[in-house]
Design a protein around this motif. Structure first.
Motif, PDB file in Angstrom:
ATOM      1  N   THR A   1      -3.616   3.839   4.911  1.00  0.00           N
ATOM      2  CA  THR A   1      -2.384   3.788   4.103  1.00  0.00           C
ATOM      3  C   THR A   1      -1.467   4.953   4.440  1.00  0.00           C
ATOM      4  OG1 THR A   1      -3.524   2.640   2.299  1.00  0.00           O
ATOM      5  CG2 THR A   1      -1.473   3.759   1.746  1.00  0.00           C
ATOM      6  N   PHE A   2      -2.019   6.146   4.577  1.00  0.00           N
ATOM      7  CA  PHE A   2      -1.212   7.317   4.923  1.00  0.00           C
ATOM      8  C   PHE A   2      -0.499   7.101   6.254  1.00  0.00           C
ATOM      9  CE2 PHE A   2      -0.471  11.375   6.958  1.00  0.00           C
ATOM     10  CZ  PHE A   2       0.101  12.129   5.946  1.00  0.00           C
TER      11      PHE A   2
ATOM     12  N   LEU B   1     -11.816   6.273   1.319  1.00  0.00           N
ATOM     13  CA  LEU B   1     -11.224   7.201   2.294  1.00  0.00           C
ATOM     14  C   LEU B   1     -10.627   6.456   3.488  1.00  0.00           C
ATOM     15  CD1 LEU B   1     -13.817  10.125   2.210  1.00  0.00           C
ATOM     16  CD2 LEU B   1     -11.545  10.037   1.135  1.00  0.00           C
ATOM     17  N   ARG B   2     -11.310   5.400   3.949  1.00  0.00           N
ATOM     18  CA  ARG B   2     -10.765   4.556   5.025  1.00  0.00           C
ATOM     19  C   ARG B   2      -9.425   3.982   4.593  1.00  0.00           C
ATOM     20  NH1 ARG B   2     -10.028  -0.947   5.640  1.00  0.00           N
ATOM     21  NH2 ARG B   2     -10.939  -1.290   3.599  1.00  0.00           N
TER      22      ARG B   2
ATOM     23  N   PHE C   1     -16.168  -0.332  -3.769  1.00  0.00           N
ATOM     24  CA  PHE C   1     -15.599   0.867  -4.392  1.00  0.00           C
ATOM     25  C   PHE C   1     -16.389   2.121  -4.025  1.00  0.00           C
ATOM     26  CE2 PHE C   1     -13.975   3.373  -8.099  1.00  0.00           C
ATOM     27  CZ  PHE C   1     -12.634   3.200  -7.853  1.00  0.00           C
ATOM     28  N   GLY C   2     -16.851   2.196  -2.790  1.00  0.00           N
ATOM     29  CA  GLY C   2     -17.571   3.372  -2.312  1.00  0.00           C
ATOM     30  C   GLY C   2     -16.610   4.384  -1.712  1.00  0.00           C
TER      31      GLY C   2
ATOM     32  N   GLU D   1       0.824  -1.209   0.000  1.00  0.00           N
ATOM     33  CA  GLU D   1       0.000   0.000   0.000  1.00  0.00           C
ATOM     34  C   GLU D   1       0.863   1.265   0.000  1.00  0.00           C
ATOM     35  OE1 GLU D   1      -3.050  -0.338  -0.532  1.00  0.00           O
ATOM     36  OE2 GLU D   1      -3.572  -2.322   0.207  1.00  0.00           O
ATOM     37  N   HIS D   2       0.799   2.012  -1.077  1.00  0.00           N
ATOM     38  CA  HIS D   2       1.539   3.263  -1.245  1.00  0.00           C
ATOM     39  C   HIS D   2       0.513   4.331  -1.581  1.00  0.00           C
ATOM     40  CE1 HIS D   2       3.966   6.230  -3.452  1.00  0.00           C
ATOM     41  NE2 HIS D   2       4.960   5.828  -2.684  1.00  0.00           N
ATOM     42  N   ILE D   3       0.403   5.349  -0.750  1.00  0.00           N
ATOM     43  CA  ILE D   3      -0.695   6.306  -0.879  1.00  0.00           C
ATOM     44  C   ILE D   3      -0.749   6.954  -2.265  1.00  0.00           C
ATOM     45  CG2 ILE D   3       0.531   8.256   0.217  1.00  0.00           C
ATOM     46  CD1 ILE D   3      -3.177   7.460   0.702  1.00  0.00           C
ATOM     47  N   ALA D   4       0.372   7.428  -2.785  1.00  0.00           N
ATOM     48  CA  ALA D   4       0.343   8.109  -4.086  1.00  0.00           C
ATOM     49  C   ALA D   4       0.047   7.124  -5.219  1.00  0.00           C
ATOM     50  CB  ALA D   4       1.659   8.843  -4.332  1.00  0.00           C
TER      51      ALA D   4
END
Length: 187
Positions: free
Chosen positions: A159-160, A153-154, A147-148, A123-126
């Motif tokens: 991930t961030f 956002l969760r 895919f909601g 998992e890489h945010i960008a």
């Protein structure tokens, strides 16, 4: 490219804050701005790619659709672990590029570190901003489970945090601590 990537900034800014070269508040501001504009750039690029010939026939069975669906089905704990690992790999690549002198070794280290986080679908945010945007702007978006916006956002939030732990706390802080003296090392 003289562009800012939030995940490498997590390492550099954490190190800079630890070394008192920049305030923790300024670090947080830069990370938030950088994250926001990485998202904007990824949305623009994602829209462009989704409308390109390469992605014009994207389906639920396409590789990127499968990866996005799999990522969105992960638990918070797994996302956190995968995000930590991703940013360790990314920042190893960044440090390799900065510190290794030999061009061939530099290239091998960078490519192998990046390959590992991509191959393992960490998992890489960008990168997730971009892959999720490609799927969102494609005809396959409606066929992707979970895919909601709430789930997306969760996923991005966890991930961030994981990327910050991996890049900031596991790479940036130890690197800054081990190099806190400005003495020149002589072997």
């Amino acid at each position: 490219m003289n562009a800012e990537l939030v995940t490498s900034n997590m390492m550099f800014l954490t190190a800079g804050s630890f070394l008192k070269k920049i305030s923790w508040r300024k670090t947080a501001e830069i990370l938030l701005y950088c994250t926001f504009f990485n998202l904007i750039g990824a949305l623009i690029a994602g829209w462009g790619f989704a409308h390109s010939a390469a992605y014009a026939n994207l389906t639920h069975d396409s590789f990127i659709s499968g990866v996005v669906e799999m990522k969105l089905g992960r638990s918070n704990e797994l996302i956190l672990l995968e995000a930590i690992l991703a940013n360790v790999f990314v920042n190893i690549a960044i440090l390799s590029f900065v510190l290794v002198k030999d061009g061939g070794a530099k290239l091998w280290l960078v490519l192998s570190a990046i390959y590992m986080f991509v191959f393992l679908t960490n998992e890489h945010i960008a990168a997730n901003f971009a892959s999720f945007a490609i799927v969102k702007f494609s005809v396959a978006a409606d066929s992707i489970a979970n895919f909601g916006i709430g789930n997306i956002l969760r996923h991005w939030g966890v991930t961030f945090i994981g990327n910050f732990i991996g890049g900031g706390l596991l790479m940036g802080l130890p690197y800054a601590f081990l190099n806190k003296n400005e003495d020149t090392y002589v072997d």
